[in-house]
Design a protein around this motif. Structure first.
Motif, PDB file in Angstrom:
ATOM      1  N   VAL A   9     -59.205 -71.005  30.059  1.00  0.00           N
ATOM      2  CA  VAL A   9     -58.462 -69.941  29.393  1.00  0.00           C
ATOM      3  C   VAL A   9     -58.343 -70.244  27.908  1.00  0.00           C
ATOM      4  N   ARG A  10     -58.607 -69.223  27.105  1.00  0.00           N
ATOM      5  CA  ARG A  10     -58.413 -69.311  25.657  1.00  0.00           C
ATOM      6  C   ARG A  10     -57.259 -68.387  25.300  1.00  0.00           C
ATOM      7  N   ALA A  11     -56.202 -68.963  24.756  1.00  0.00           N
ATOM      8  CA  ALA A  11     -54.983 -68.205  24.469  1.00  0.00           C
ATOM      9  C   ALA A  11     -54.658 -68.263  22.993  1.00  0.00           C
ATOM     10  N   ALA A  12     -53.891 -67.287  22.548  1.00  0.00           N
ATOM     11  CA  ALA A  12     -53.378 -67.288  21.178  1.00  0.00           C
ATOM     12  C   ALA A  12     -51.930 -66.848  21.202  1.00  0.00           C
ATOM     13  N   VAL A  13     -51.164 -67.350  20.228  1.00  0.00           N
ATOM     14  CA  VAL A  13     -49.758 -66.991  20.077  1.00  0.00           C
ATOM     15  C   VAL A  13     -49.577 -66.463  18.659  1.00  0.00           C
ATOM     16  N   VAL A  14     -49.120 -65.233  18.550  1.00  0.00           N
ATOM     17  CA  VAL A  14     -48.917 -64.590  17.254  1.00  0.00           C
ATOM     18  C   VAL A  14     -47.415 -64.539  16.990  1.00  0.00           C
ATOM     19  N   GLY A  15     -46.987 -65.294  15.989  1.00  0.00           N
ATOM     20  CA  GLY A  15     -45.563 -65.431  15.700  1.00  0.00           C
ATOM     21  C   GLY A  15     -45.049 -66.699  16.334  1.00  0.00           C
ATOM     22  N   THR A  16     -44.829 -67.723  15.521  1.00  0.00           N
ATOM     23  CA  THR A  16     -44.513 -69.043  16.071  1.00  0.00           C
ATOM     24  C   THR A  16     -43.114 -69.494  15.670  1.00  0.00           C
ATOM     25  N   LEU A  18     -39.038 -69.821  17.394  1.00  0.00           N
ATOM     26  CA  LEU A  18     -38.520 -70.654  18.482  1.00  0.00           C
ATOM     27  C   LEU A  18     -39.245 -70.374  19.801  1.00  0.00           C
ATOM     28  N   ILE A  19     -39.309 -69.098  20.212  1.00  0.00           N
ATOM     29  CA  ILE A  19     -39.935 -68.759  21.481  1.00  0.00           C
ATOM     30  C   ILE A  19     -41.451 -68.875  21.384  1.00  0.00           C
ATOM     31  N   GLY A  20     -42.036 -68.253  20.368  1.00  0.00           N
ATOM     32  CA  GLY A  20     -43.488 -68.328  20.214  1.00  0.00           C
ATOM     33  C   GLY A  20     -43.972 -69.755  20.039  1.00  0.00           C
ATOM     34  N   GLY A  21     -43.240 -70.535  19.263  1.00  0.00           N
ATOM     35  CA  GLY A  21     -43.623 -71.932  19.076  1.00  0.00           C
ATOM     36  C   GLY A  21     -43.540 -72.722  20.362  1.00  0.00           C
ATOM     37  N   SER A  22     -42.521 -72.429  21.178  1.00  0.00           N
ATOM     38  CA  SER A  22     -42.383 -73.130  22.454  1.00  0.00           C
ATOM     39  C   SER A  22     -43.491 -72.725  23.425  1.00  0.00           C
ATOM     40  N   VAL A  23     -43.877 -71.439  23.408  1.00  0.00           N
ATOM     41  CA  VAL A  23     -45.023 -70.997  24.216  1.00  0.00           C
ATOM     42  C   VAL A  23     -46.285 -71.728  23.765  1.00  0.00           C
ATOM     43  N   LEU A  24     -46.482 -71.777  22.470  1.00  0.00           N
ATOM     44  CA  LEU A  24     -47.664 -72.421  21.906  1.00  0.00           C
ATOM     45  C   LEU A  24     -47.753 -73.893  22.317  1.00  0.00           C
ATOM     46  N   LEU A  25     -46.661 -74.613  22.159  1.00  0.00           N
ATOM     47  CA  LEU A  25     -46.661 -76.041  22.472  1.00  0.00           C
ATOM     48  C   LEU A  25     -46.867 -76.291  23.963  1.00  0.00           C
ATOM     49  N   ARG A  26     -46.290 -75.432  24.810  1.00  0.00           N
ATOM     50  CA  ARG A  26     -46.465 -75.619  26.253  1.00  0.00           C
ATOM     51  C   ARG A  26     -47.910 -75.335  26.672  1.00  0.00           C
ATOM     52  N   ARG A  65     -60.185 -64.415  22.546  1.00  0.00           N
ATOM     53  CA  ARG A  65     -59.166 -64.996  23.421  1.00  0.00           C
ATOM     54  C   ARG A  65     -59.034 -64.184  24.715  1.00  0.00           C
ATOM     55  N   ASP A  66     -58.616 -64.877  25.779  1.00  0.00           N
ATOM     56  CA  ASP A  66     -58.395 -64.226  27.073  1.00  0.00           C
ATOM     57  C   ASP A  66     -56.992 -63.643  27.178  1.00  0.00           C
ATOM     58  N   ILE A  67     -56.020 -64.304  26.551  1.00  0.00           N
ATOM     59  CA  ILE A  67     -54.619 -63.879  26.595  1.00  0.00           C
ATOM     60  C   ILE A  67     -54.005 -64.089  25.219  1.00  0.00           C
ATOM     61  N   VAL A  68     -53.248 -63.107  24.746  1.00  0.00           N
ATOM     62  CA  VAL A  68     -52.534 -63.233  23.473  1.00  0.00           C
ATOM     63  C   VAL A  68     -51.057 -62.919  23.708  1.00  0.00           C
ATOM     64  N   PHE A  69     -50.190 -63.838  23.266  1.00  0.00           N
ATOM     65  CA  PHE A  69     -48.748 -63.654  23.314  1.00  0.00           C
ATOM     66  C   PHE A  69     -48.279 -63.151  21.950  1.00  0.00           C
ATOM     67  N   LEU A  70     -47.577 -62.017  21.934  1.00  0.00           N
ATOM     68  CA  LEU A  70     -47.023 -61.471  20.693  1.00  0.00           C
ATOM     69  C   LEU A  70     -45.554 -61.880  20.620  1.00  0.00           C
ATOM     70  N   CYS A  71     -45.218 -62.697  19.629  1.00  0.00           N
ATOM     71  CA  CYS A  71     -43.894 -63.325  19.596  1.00  0.00           C
ATOM     72  C   CYS A  71     -43.177 -63.133  18.264  1.00  0.00           C
ATOM     73  N   GLY A  72     -43.562 -62.125  17.509  1.00  0.00           N
ATOM     74  CA  GLY A  72     -42.911 -61.889  16.233  1.00  0.00           C
ATOM     75  C   GLY A  72     -41.610 -61.110  16.378  1.00  0.00           C
ATOM     76  N   PRO A  73     -40.943 -60.810  15.258  1.00  0.00           N
ATOM     77  CA  PRO A  73     -39.673 -60.072  15.297  1.00  0.00           C
ATOM     78  C   PRO A  73     -39.850 -58.696  15.951  1.00  0.00           C
ATOM     79  N   ASP A  96     -45.944 -59.730  25.368  1.00  0.00           N
ATOM     80  CA  ASP A  96     -45.012 -60.052  24.301  1.00  0.00           C
ATOM     81  C   ASP A  96     -43.824 -60.787  24.905  1.00  0.00           C
ATOM     82  N   VAL A  97     -42.894 -61.211  24.055  1.00  0.00           N
ATOM     83  CA  VAL A  97     -41.710 -61.927  24.533  1.00  0.00           C
ATOM     84  C   VAL A  97     -40.428 -61.286  24.025  1.00  0.00           C
ATOM     85  N   GLY A  98     -40.510 -60.043  23.555  1.00  0.00           N
ATOM     86  CA  GLY A  98     -39.338 -59.387  22.983  1.00  0.00           C
ATOM     87  C   GLY A  98     -38.280 -59.072  24.012  1.00  0.00           C
ATOM     88  N   SER A  99     -37.046 -58.949  23.562  1.00  0.00           N
ATOM     89  CA  SER A  99     -35.915 -58.745  24.472  1.00  0.00           C
ATOM     90  C   SER A  99     -35.690 -57.286  24.821  1.00  0.00           C
TER      91      SER A  99
END
Length: 341
Positions: A9-16, A18-26, A65-73, A96-99
């Motif tokens: 799997v090739r992933a990307a995280v856009v917006g790093t 607290l949440i995006g950074g934690s997704v990225l590191l994991r 990328r196969d999966i992209v997480f959108l984690c910006g404001p 995305d990870v928005g609330s």
């Protein structure tokens, strides 16, 4: 775990943050091929110093990328979704990870990418912000809402399997409107209450004396008031109608408490507090029943979508999602009936 072409799997995280950074590191810790992107050049440099590729161009970070997480404001999500969708091919799953979920889900369908965008919301956080506060275990075991749509079951299955495998997530499938209503009471109104309590202390002439006496009840009750005010305001404004509706319900209960206290009715006050304690106690005492369900994998099965949404609305979650050539199977958990047994 394999990607769409059978490789890693090739992933990307856009917006790093607290949440995006934690997704990225994991994701990196789990051995995935991962890249990050943030609009702040200093954050991109920091990510690169931690061994995570962070190109200057968003399009370069998400290409192939196969999966992209959108984690910006929250206010930037719709525009970022458009940009990322244009820079990725049709096989790439977006989440995305928005609330808040209803608005971004509507935007995805309007853009014609509802088949590959799965709105998501990990129910975890901290009273800090930014990549420097991120940790690879912040989201470990978290309840993670995913909102499957009628044309996106294949995408839902892929992202659900990844979240369970990598984050040990308890995947909660819900419709976007039901998520926003539930989140208003579970997350958004508590931010208002925490802010109100902390704000009242800030205004009292005895502020320093109150803080000197503050113990667990004040600390626990105001924890989220320590978060970034702009982030909290964006969350509340984005779900304004539902937050105000649920705030009315909280006001009503608070008025009952105040009325009982005002007239010195100890029995009524005790009964109300006992009612509240029942819900609070259920957080730690919940037990679940486990079952498995299977559906055809080759189609967007209406029964599968209905089953998943009903599971989440009933307080259930998934701990397994296995996709094979002909079928998808789920391991699911529902709250047990406390009156049975």
């Amino acid at each position: 775990m394999v990607g769409g072409a059978g490789g890693q799997v090739r992933a990307a995280v856009v917006g790093t943050g607290l949440i995006g950074g934690s997704v990225l590191l994991r994701l990196r810790e789990a051995g995935l091929d991962v890249a990050g992107w943030d609009p702040d050049p200093a954050i991109r440099r920091y990510a690169a110093e931690r061994g995570v590729p962070a190109p200057d161009a968003l399009e370069e970070a998400v290409a192939g990328r196969d999966i992209v997480f959108l984690c910006g404001p929250l206010p930037t999500l719709a525009a970022t979704l458009t940009r990322v969708a244009g820079a990725t091919d049709d096989r790439c799953v977006l989440t995305d990870v928005g609330s808040i979920k209803a608005d971004v889900a509507t935007a995805a369908f309007a853009q014609g990418i509802g088949h590959r965008f799965v709105p998501g919301h990990p129910m975890a956080g901290a009273d800090r912000a930014g990549l420097t506060a991120a940790t690879p275990d912040l989201l470990d075991g978290a309840a993670w809402v995913l909102c499957p749509g009628p044309t996106g079951m294949a995408a839902f299955r892929r992202i659900a399997a990844l979240l369970i495998d990598v984050f040990h997530a308890r995947v909660v499938p819900m419709s976007a409107p039901e998520h926003d209503t539930a989140a208003a009471l579970a997350s958004h109104v508590p931010h208002l209450l925490a802010g109100a309590l902390a704000g009242a202390v800030q205004r009292t002439p005895l502020r320093d004396a109150v803080l000197a006496l503050a113990a667990g009840s004040f600390t626990d009750g105001t924890r989220v008031a320590g978060g970034p005010p702009t982030r909290t305001a964006n969350m509340l404004l984005g779900n304004r109608a539902r937050v105000l509706a649920e705030l009315d319900a909280v006001r009503s209960f608070l008025d009952e408490l105040a009325d009982a206290l005002g007239v010195g009715d100890g029995a009524a006050l005790t009964a109300l507090l006992d009612e509240a304690r029942t819900a609070r106690s259920a957080l730690g005492d919940r037990s679940y029943t486990t079952h498995r369900r299977e559906f055809p994998a080759a189609v967007d099965h209406a029964g599968e979508l209905a089953y998943l949404r009903e599971l989440g609305a009933a307080g259930g979650h998934l701990s397994g999602c296995r996709v094979e050539a002909d079928a998808v199977s789920y391991t699911a958990h529902l709250p047990a009936d406390p009156t049975v047994g």
